[in-house]
Structures are given as structure tokens and as C-alpha cells.
Design a protein around this motif. Structure first.
Motif, PDB file in Angstrom:
ATOM      1  N   VAL A 418       0.900  -1.363  -0.019  1.00 53.32           N
ATOM      2  CA  VAL A 418       0.207  -0.061   0.039  1.00 53.32           C
ATOM      3  C   VAL A 418       0.897   1.421   0.092  1.00 53.32           C
ATOM      4  CG1 VAL A 418      -1.794   1.371   1.163  1.00 53.32           C
ATOM      5  CG2 VAL A 418      -1.707  -1.297   1.335  1.00 53.32           C
ATOM      6  N   ASN A 419       0.964   2.082  -0.984  1.00 54.19           N
ATOM      7  CA  ASN A 419       1.680   3.212  -1.240  1.00 54.19           C
ATOM      8  C   ASN A 419       3.116   2.750  -0.819  1.00 54.19           C
ATOM      9  OD1 ASN A 419       1.818   5.961  -1.990  1.00 54.19           O
ATOM     10  ND2 ASN A 419       1.651   6.711   0.058  1.00 54.19           N
ATOM     11  N   GLY A 420       3.718   1.530  -1.377  1.00 59.41           N
ATOM     12  CA  GLY A 420       4.848   1.381  -1.121  1.00 59.41           C
ATOM     13  C   GLY A 420       5.255   0.470  -0.139  1.00 59.41           C
ATOM     14  N   THR A 421       4.205   0.398   1.009  1.00 59.40           N
ATOM     15  CA  THR A 421       4.892  -0.165   2.164  1.00 59.40           C
ATOM     16  C   THR A 421       4.028  -1.637   2.320  1.00 59.40           C
ATOM     17  OG1 THR A 421       4.761   1.922   3.381  1.00 59.40           O
ATOM     18  CG2 THR A 421       4.582   0.076   4.540  1.00 59.40           C
ATOM     19  N   ARG A 422       4.863  -2.568   2.618  1.00 62.00           N
ATOM     20  CA  ARG A 422       4.214  -3.901   2.634  1.00 62.00           C
ATOM     21  C   ARG A 422       3.274  -4.025   3.660  1.00 62.00           C
ATOM     22  NH1 ARG A 422       5.285  -9.210   4.639  1.00 62.00           N
ATOM     23  NH2 ARG A 422       4.975 -10.601   3.252  1.00 62.00           N
ATOM     24  N   LEU A 423       2.130  -4.657   3.286  1.00 60.86           N
ATOM     25  CA  LEU A 423       1.064  -5.055   4.397  1.00 60.86           C
ATOM     26  C   LEU A 423       1.203  -6.370   4.504  1.00 60.86           C
ATOM     27  CD1 LEU A 423      -1.490  -4.089   6.029  1.00 60.86           C
ATOM     28  CD2 LEU A 423      -2.950  -4.324   3.868  1.00 60.86           C
ATOM     29  N   ASP A 424       1.464  -7.192   5.669  1.00 61.87           N
ATOM     30  CA  ASP A 424       1.674  -8.509   5.689  1.00 61.87           C
ATOM     31  C   ASP A 424       0.357  -9.207   5.792  1.00 61.87           C
ATOM     32  OD1 ASP A 424       2.422 -11.094   6.295  1.00 61.87           O
ATOM     33  OD2 ASP A 424       3.624 -10.472   7.822  1.00 61.87           O
ATOM     34  N   VAL A 425      -0.365  -9.997   4.974  1.00 60.46           N
ATOM     35  CA  VAL A 425      -1.751 -10.432   4.723  1.00 60.46           C
ATOM     36  C   VAL A 425      -1.326 -11.807   5.242  1.00 60.46           C
ATOM     37  CG1 VAL A 425      -2.738  -9.219   2.995  1.00 60.46           C
ATOM     38  CG2 VAL A 425      -1.424 -11.047   2.533  1.00 60.46           C
ATOM     39  N   GLY A 426      -0.176 -12.521   5.570  1.00 60.89           N
ATOM     40  CA  GLY A 426      -0.056 -13.908   6.079  1.00 60.89           C
ATOM     41  C   GLY A 426      -0.086 -14.805   4.864  1.00 60.89           C
ATOM     42  N   PRO A 427      -0.123 -16.102   5.201  1.00 65.30           N
ATOM     43  CA  PRO A 427       0.104 -16.926   4.170  1.00 65.30           C
ATOM     44  C   PRO A 427      -1.319 -17.827   3.717  1.00 65.30           C
ATOM     45  CG  PRO A 427       0.743 -18.011   6.425  1.00 65.30           C
ATOM     46  CD  PRO A 427       0.433 -16.712   6.629  1.00 65.30           C
ATOM     47  N   SER A 428      -2.407 -17.307   4.673  1.00 60.43           N
ATOM     48  CA  SER A 428      -3.449 -17.811   4.206  1.00 60.43           C
ATOM     49  C   SER A 428      -4.822 -17.159   3.835  1.00 60.43           C
ATOM     50  CB  SER A 428      -4.006 -18.652   5.792  1.00 60.43           C
ATOM     51  OG  SER A 428      -2.947 -19.409   5.937  1.00 60.43           O
ATOM     52  N   CYS A 429      -4.305 -15.830   3.564  1.00 56.86           N
ATOM     53  CA  CYS A 429      -5.423 -15.135   2.628  1.00 56.86           C
ATOM     54  C   CYS A 429      -6.078 -15.405   1.492  1.00 56.86           C
ATOM     55  CB  CYS A 429      -4.760 -13.600   2.468  1.00 56.86           C
ATOM     56  SG  CYS A 429      -5.883 -12.303   2.433  1.00 56.86           S
ATOM     57  N   ARG A 430      -7.275 -15.576   1.691  1.00 52.89           N
ATOM     58  CA  ARG A 430      -8.004 -16.044   0.218  1.00 52.89           C
ATOM     59  C   ARG A 430      -9.387 -15.833   0.690  1.00 52.89           C
ATOM     60  NH1 ARG A 430     -10.785 -20.599   2.038  1.00 52.89           N
ATOM     61  NH2 ARG A 430      -9.975 -21.693   4.070  1.00 52.89           N
ATOM     62  N   THR A 431     -10.260 -15.985  -0.664  1.00 50.14           N
ATOM     63  CA  THR A 431     -11.787 -15.808  -0.523  1.00 50.14           C
ATOM     64  C   THR A 431     -12.430 -16.936   0.368  1.00 50.14           C
ATOM     65  OG1 THR A 431     -12.026 -16.839  -2.768  1.00 50.14           O
ATOM     66  CG2 THR A 431     -11.899 -14.617  -2.732  1.00 50.14           C
ATOM     67  N   ARG A 432     -13.485 -16.774   1.238  1.00 55.87           N
ATOM     68  CA  ARG A 432     -13.782 -17.822   1.886  1.00 55.87           C
ATOM     69  C   ARG A 432     -14.421 -19.015   1.060  1.00 55.87           C
ATOM     70  NH1 ARG A 432     -15.400 -17.397   7.107  1.00 55.87           N
ATOM     71  NH2 ARG A 432     -15.001 -15.321   7.068  1.00 55.87           N
ATOM     72  N   THR A 433     -14.884 -18.569  -0.003  1.00 51.57           N
ATOM     73  CA  THR A 433     -15.486 -19.870  -0.937  1.00 51.57           C
ATOM     74  C   THR A 433     -14.958 -19.396  -2.418  1.00 51.57           C
ATOM     75  OG1 THR A 433     -17.486 -18.540  -1.481  1.00 51.57           O
ATOM     76  CG2 THR A 433     -17.612 -19.943   0.277  1.00 51.57           C
ATOM     77  N   PRO A 434     -15.055 -20.354  -3.315  1.00 48.03           N
ATOM     78  CA  PRO A 434     -14.966 -20.014  -4.794  1.00 48.03           C
ATOM     79  C   PRO A 434     -15.623 -18.870  -5.263  1.00 48.03           C
ATOM     80  CG  PRO A 434     -14.868 -22.297  -4.232  1.00 48.03           C
ATOM     81  CD  PRO A 434     -15.588 -21.622  -3.142  1.00 48.03           C
ATOM     82  N   LEU A 435     -14.981 -18.057  -6.116  1.00 46.29           N
ATOM     83  CA  LEU A 435     -15.547 -17.131  -7.050  1.00 46.29           C
ATOM     84  C   LEU A 435     -16.927 -18.118  -7.642  1.00 46.29           C
ATOM     85  CD1 LEU A 435     -12.768 -15.820  -9.235  1.00 46.29           C
ATOM     86  CD2 LEU A 435     -13.537 -15.139  -6.898  1.00 46.29           C
ATOM     87  N   SER A 436     -17.867 -16.998  -7.792  1.00 45.42           N
ATOM     88  CA  SER A 436     -19.229 -17.542  -8.307  1.00 45.42           C
ATOM     89  C   SER A 436     -19.814 -16.653  -9.278  1.00 45.42           C
ATOM     90  CB  SER A 436     -20.369 -17.605  -7.262  1.00 45.42           C
ATOM     91  OG  SER A 436     -20.537 -16.429  -6.632  1.00 45.42           O
ATOM     92  N   SER A 437     -20.555 -17.467 -10.510  1.00 48.02           N
ATOM     93  CA  SER A 437     -21.333 -16.678 -11.421  1.00 48.02           C
ATOM     94  C   SER A 437     -22.774 -17.207 -11.494  1.00 48.02           C
ATOM     95  CB  SER A 437     -20.567 -17.000 -12.609  1.00 48.02           C
ATOM     96  OG  SER A 437     -19.485 -16.787 -12.640  1.00 48.02           O
ATOM     97  N   PRO A 438     -23.767 -16.404 -12.115  1.00 49.97           N
ATOM     98  CA  PRO A 438     -24.979 -16.767 -12.285  1.00 49.97           C
ATOM     99  C   PRO A 438     -24.956 -18.236 -13.179  1.00 49.97           C
ATOM    100  CG  PRO A 438     -24.777 -14.730 -12.916  1.00 49.97           C
ATOM    101  CD  PRO A 438     -23.483 -15.002 -12.571  1.00 49.97           C
ATOM    102  N   GLU A 439     -25.496 -19.234 -12.648  1.00 50.54           N
ATOM    103  CA  GLU A 439     -25.367 -20.645 -13.108  1.00 50.54           C
ATOM    104  C   GLU A 439     -26.800 -21.059 -14.037  1.00 50.54           C
ATOM    105  OE1 GLU A 439     -25.329 -23.975 -14.792  1.00 50.54           O
ATOM    106  OE2 GLU A 439     -23.077 -23.284 -13.784  1.00 50.54           O
ATOM    107  N   PRO A 440     -26.948 -21.221 -15.262  1.00 50.50           N
ATOM    108  CA  PRO A 440     -28.032 -21.600 -16.126  1.00 50.50           C
ATOM    109  C   PRO A 440     -28.576 -22.921 -15.614  1.00 50.50           C
ATOM    110  CG  PRO A 440     -26.195 -21.659 -17.373  1.00 50.50           C
ATOM    111  CD  PRO A 440     -25.540 -21.149 -16.202  1.00 50.50           C
TER     112      PRO A 440
END
Length: 543
Positions: A418-440
């Protein structure tokens, strides 16, 4: 593949016959049962040594199947009821527990040598757990996993005993955490080798080919090698001879989406006879390694790249050139009640980056809150099976193709500045579930996953336009980015910050897939494969 529709008249009174003619053209690529005297039931118990995070472990594997007890030369031998049971020992279960996995969804890849008269071909028996629920990981081992699946047919080109021998085994596990989300990592792949003390050295079955009194092969005239594609394979052409083109993706082909030819004999370096790309590899843009180590006659590889909008940040993230491994399904013809005629094919695929089902890491820079430059390093990690469902509406001469690509992808954030300064998010930062789309079709494809649609047209006498699986093209969709979890270190919770900045619906995505490489075609058509069987075409992202 550069596909086009057959040269047939347009009146609808001829459409049904024309569609059947097109399907007949695909018939040699569709498995058929072999004529045989009767079945033979096989059960093989094999010890394998598998590489686990804690080190090598002995794993008990049982393979069952039904094969004909005799077949005729030139007729396909179809193994049915193929089941692979893997018993993981207590040490392997401890590894899963250490990854905080409470459930697993297994897939298996059993490689076989198919041998007759010293000529050898490779086959791959894939298995999945189908529609069964995820398997619960016990508090302590062992853990038994069972997979089933349709496997390639085998065709012997001459009389004589044909043997099927198991070689290597791959076990892919999609991991689930206690909250129903994916673990980190979201999957675990085990590479296993047959133990040296295996009884029979992995022999699964012997199928006599020919009459009850086998006809010996004349001296000096070796039989053609068996094929795992469901048809005989001619011996390799002699130096200077013309090599026939396989149907992997030649221009002007009338068979959109059909598998490539099988390669008989031991896989080696592809012959250069008739290879027009031999001196052009220097012009190919750099791309990640994309090699299928255990291909079948239906294996394809391709590169894909593109952009995905991040609506909240008012920008787009470029997803890098990524390798996709595709295993084509058998084409089927359908006659729905509306009177139309469709050619259907459902294939399986997975991302492949250095042996993991993910994209390469990629960086994106956005202006957070409209003025703060923020750079994030991310990957998209596959959390379950990817499917490619193609539907070609046979309305000659301009057939219309629709292809849905469905993939459960978790977005992982590896690093943030962020603005050149490292923000430590750790090794486990991810979306809680998979990305989702409208499913026909949510009943058939439940759960969160990305959906992309490709539309194409195959007009008689011309190359395919738009998207067709084998020739590639644009795929588009809309995706919701879920909330984040596991972000931050040292008691600092960054989940809300990332969720507020990034998560939300309405993010447009556009990916460009390149021309596929039909991996086992002996001499592929120009522009499909490099000499070492990687996709030749590296696509360029489009907005």
C-alpha cells in the motif's frame, strides 16, 4: 481446431440426415464394445509408494474391472466397471489433519502399459468419486477412497496376447475445511510408483486376440502397436515417407471438437517429417511450461489469458498466460423435443502451474479509495473439477456452437503493498469460498463456481469463428468475489479491509483461449504444438 460445417444443403428436410452423417463421421472416435466370447473379472491388489508431505508412504491399491476373455483383431476392447480403491495409511491421514482438512474429494489417474508382441502403447484410467458426498477424514487412519470412471478402449492390430500392466498412479485430493470452505492449499496431489515387490509386477489382465488358435506373426513383420484410443495405429512412417494427418485440428476439418489420434508404441521425440513449425519456434512468445506427462488419445493442452474487472476498485486485473490440461469426453448426438439436432460433448480440464492446479502468480495495481496505489500479488487456485460443456446446434451449413466452462476458483492473496509499504496479509489470505457466477443449470452444477460462455460458428468451407474448444477464442462471464478470510498476521485481522475493498458482484471477466495442442497426434497440423508437445499458440489478452 479450425472446424467448419459439412457441405450440405440448407433445407430442414435434409437437416436430420445431415446431422446423422456428421455424427457418423465422429463414430471412429467413439468407443465401441468389442465382440468377445465372455467376460473376465479382474481384481488386482497392488502396493504403491506415494510421496506425501511427511515423506514416502506405502499405500494399498485395489483395481477391479471387467474385460472380455477374448477379442478379435481390429475390434475395440472396452474395460467396464473400472474401480480403483486407495487405502491411505495413518501417517497420510495425519498429513491431511495437519492441513486442517476434514473432508476430501478424490480423483485417481492410473497409468497402464498396453503391450502386444513387444509393441507398447500408454493408457490412462481416470476415476472420480462421482456424485457421492465428500469423504470424511477420520481422527486417525486408515482412510479408504474409491473412484470409478469410464476408461479408453484398446484395439489390437493383430492376433496374439495383449497385456495390460499398471505403472504409475496419481491421487488428487480436493480438501475441505470444517466451515465448508477450502483449505490452504485447496488440494493435494500424490505421485505414486508401483512398489518393486508388487506381485506380477503390476500385471492386471491378459486378453487373447484372434481365434482360439492364435495366428503367429510372420517373422520380420511386427504387428502394429496397440492403441489406447479405440482403433489400430499404423507403424511409424519410415524416413522420408508422407505422414498422415491426425484429426487433432487440421484446417478444413468437418469434425469440430473431436479428439486427436492416438500414438502407438513408446512415446518418444516426435518425428520431424512434415513438421512445418520446426524452424519457427523462435517466433513463439514465452509461456509457462504446459506438458501433459500422461496423455491419452483425447488429451489436449492450451493456454488461456485475459482480464477480470474489480468493480469496487474501478480497474481490471490481468490474469497471466496459464496452462490448461483438457481431457475430451465422447461426443453424443441429441434430438430434443423442439425438433433441433445437437452434438454434445462434456470434457474435463484443470489448470496446471508447476504441477499445481492454479494460475501462475500475478500482480495488479489499483487505486484504493480512489487515490492510494495498492499492489497485490495473487493466484487463482482450482478447488474442484473444471468442466467444459459444448453444444453444437446442427443447422447446416452454419452450425452454432455454445460452450460453458465451469471452474471453482479460489482467489488467494500472497502479498500486498500500500503506497509502497508492505502490508503483511499472511500465508492464508483467500476468498472464503470459490468465485461464483450466475449458473443456468444449478441442479446439474451446484455450488459456487465461475461460469464463462463461448459462442462460435462453423460455416462450411471456412475456419471456425468465435469460440470452439479446439480452436479457442473468447470466453466471457460475470463473477462475484466472495468475502476474504485468513488475512493478517500477529493478531491483525485484515479480512474486513480486503472484503470491503474488493468483494462484491458484477465483475466482468473475459478470457482468451488459444488453439489447442492434440498431444498424442504423431505429426500435428502446423501451428498446434511445439516439438516437445506444448501448445504452439500463446494468446494475447483482450479487454
Amino acid at each position: 481446431m479450425r472446424g467448419h460445417s459439412p457441405a450440405l444443403p440448407t433445407p430442414r428436410v435434409r437437416a436430420r440426415g445431415a446431422a446423422l452423417a456428421a455424427f457418423v463421421a465422429l463414430a471412429p472416435l467413439i468407443s465401441s464394445a468389442a465382440a468377445a466370447v465372455g467376460p473376465q473379472e479382474i481384481t488386482a491388489k497392488l502396493p504403491y509408494d506415494c510421496a506425501l508431505p511427511s515423506g514416502p508412504q506405502r499405500v494399498a491399491v485395489r483395481v477391479t474391472a471387467t474385460l472380455p476373455d477374448r477379442a478379435k483383431a481390429g475390434e475395440a476392447i472396452r474395460p467396464v466397471g473400472v474401480t480403483t480403491t486407495v487405502e491411505l495409511p495413518a501417517a497420510a491421514v495425519a498429513d491431511l489433519t495437519a492441513l486442517k482438512a476434514v473432508t476430501v474429494v478424490p480423483e485417481t489417474r492410473l497409468a497402464l502399459d498396453v503391450v502386444q508382441h513387444g509393441a507398447k502403447a500408454a493408457a490412462l484410467w481416470r476415476g472420480t468419486s462421482g456424485a457421492t458426498p465428500p469423504v470424511a477424514v477420520p481422527a486417525k487412519g486408515p482412510l479408504t477412497l474409491t473412484t470409478t470412471g469410464d476408461v479408453p478402449t484398446v484395439t489390437a492390430g493383430a492376433d496374439g496376447d495383449l497385456t495390460l500392466t499398471a505403472t504409475t498412479l496419481g491421487v488428487d485430493l480436493a480438501l475441505g475445511a470444517a466451515d465448508g470452505a477450502s483449505t490452504t492449499p485447496a488440494s493435494l496431489s500424490l505421485d505414486c510408483t508401483l512398489a518393486k515387490d508388487a506381485d506380477g509386477h503390476g500385471l492386471l489382465a491378459t486378453v487373447p486376440v484372434g481365434p482360439l488358435t492364435p495366428t503367429p506373426t510372420p517373422s520380420g513383420s511386427p504387428s502394429p502397436p496397440p492403441s489406447a484410443s479405440g482403433r489400430p495405429v499404423d507403424p511409424a512412417p519410415s524416413k522420408g515417407s508422407a505422414s498422415p494427418k491426425g484429426p487433432g485440428a487440421p484446417k478444413g476439418s468437418t469434425k469440430p471438437g473431436t479428439p486427436g489420434e492416438g500414438v502407438g508404441g513408446s512415446r518418444g521425440k516426435a518425428p520431424k517429417v512434415g513438421d512445418a513449425r520446426a524452424g519457427a519456434s523462435a517466433a513463439r512468445p514465452p509461456a509457462p511450461r504446459c506438458v501433459n506427462e500422461n496423455p491419452t488419445s483425447k488429451s489436449l493442452t492450451a493456454y488461456i489469458t485475459g482480464y477480470s474487472n474489480v468493480r469496487k476498485l474501478g480497474g481490471a486485473s490481468q490474469i497471466p498466460v496459464s496452462c490448461v490440461q483438457i481431457e475430451q469426453g465422447d461426443p453424443q448426438i441429441a434430438f430434443p423435443p423442439d425438433g433441433t439436432i445437437h452434438l454434445l460433448q462434456e470434457s474435463e480440464a484443470h489448470l496446471d502451474h508447476q504441477g499445481r492446479k492454479q494460475t501462475p502468480p500475478f500482480k495488479s495495481t489499483f487505486l484504493t479509495f480512489g487515490f492510494t496505489p495498492t499492489t497485490a500479488t495473487m493466484i487463482l487456485e482450482q478447488a474442484g473439477p473444471m468442466t467444459v460443456a459444448s453444444d453444437v446446434l446442427l443447422v447446416f451449413p452454419d452450425n452454432i456452437a455454445e460452450t460453458y466452462v465451469r471452474a471453482p476458483l479460489v482467489l488467494r492473496v500472497l502479498d500486498v503493498e500500500v503506497n509502497g509499504t508492505r502490508l503483511d496479509v499472511g500465508p492464508s489470505c483467500r476468498t472464503r469460498t470459490p468465485l461464483s457466477s450466475p449458473e443456468p443449470d444449478p441442479a446439474k452444477y451446484p455450488g459456487p463456481h465461475l461460469v464463462m460462455l463461448g459462442k462460435g460458428q462453423l460455416i462450411n468451407g471456412t475456419d471456425a469463428t468465435g469460440y470452439v474448444l479446439t480452436s479457442g477464442g473468447p470466453l466471457t462471464g460475470e463473477v462475484t468475489i466472495p468475502a476474504f478470510t485468513g488475512c493478517g498476521t500477529g493478531g491483525e485481522d485484515l479480512d474486513r479491509l480486503l472484503t470491503a475493498s474488493i468483494s462484491g458482484p458484477g465483475n466482468y471477466i473475459k478470457q482468451i483461449q488459444g488453439q489447442t495442442c492434440a498431444v498424442t497426434v504423431e505429426v500435428p497440423t502446423e501451428g498446434q504444438c511445439t516439438e516437445d508437445r506444448q501448445p504452439y499458440e500463446v494468446p494475447v489478452p483482450e479487454r
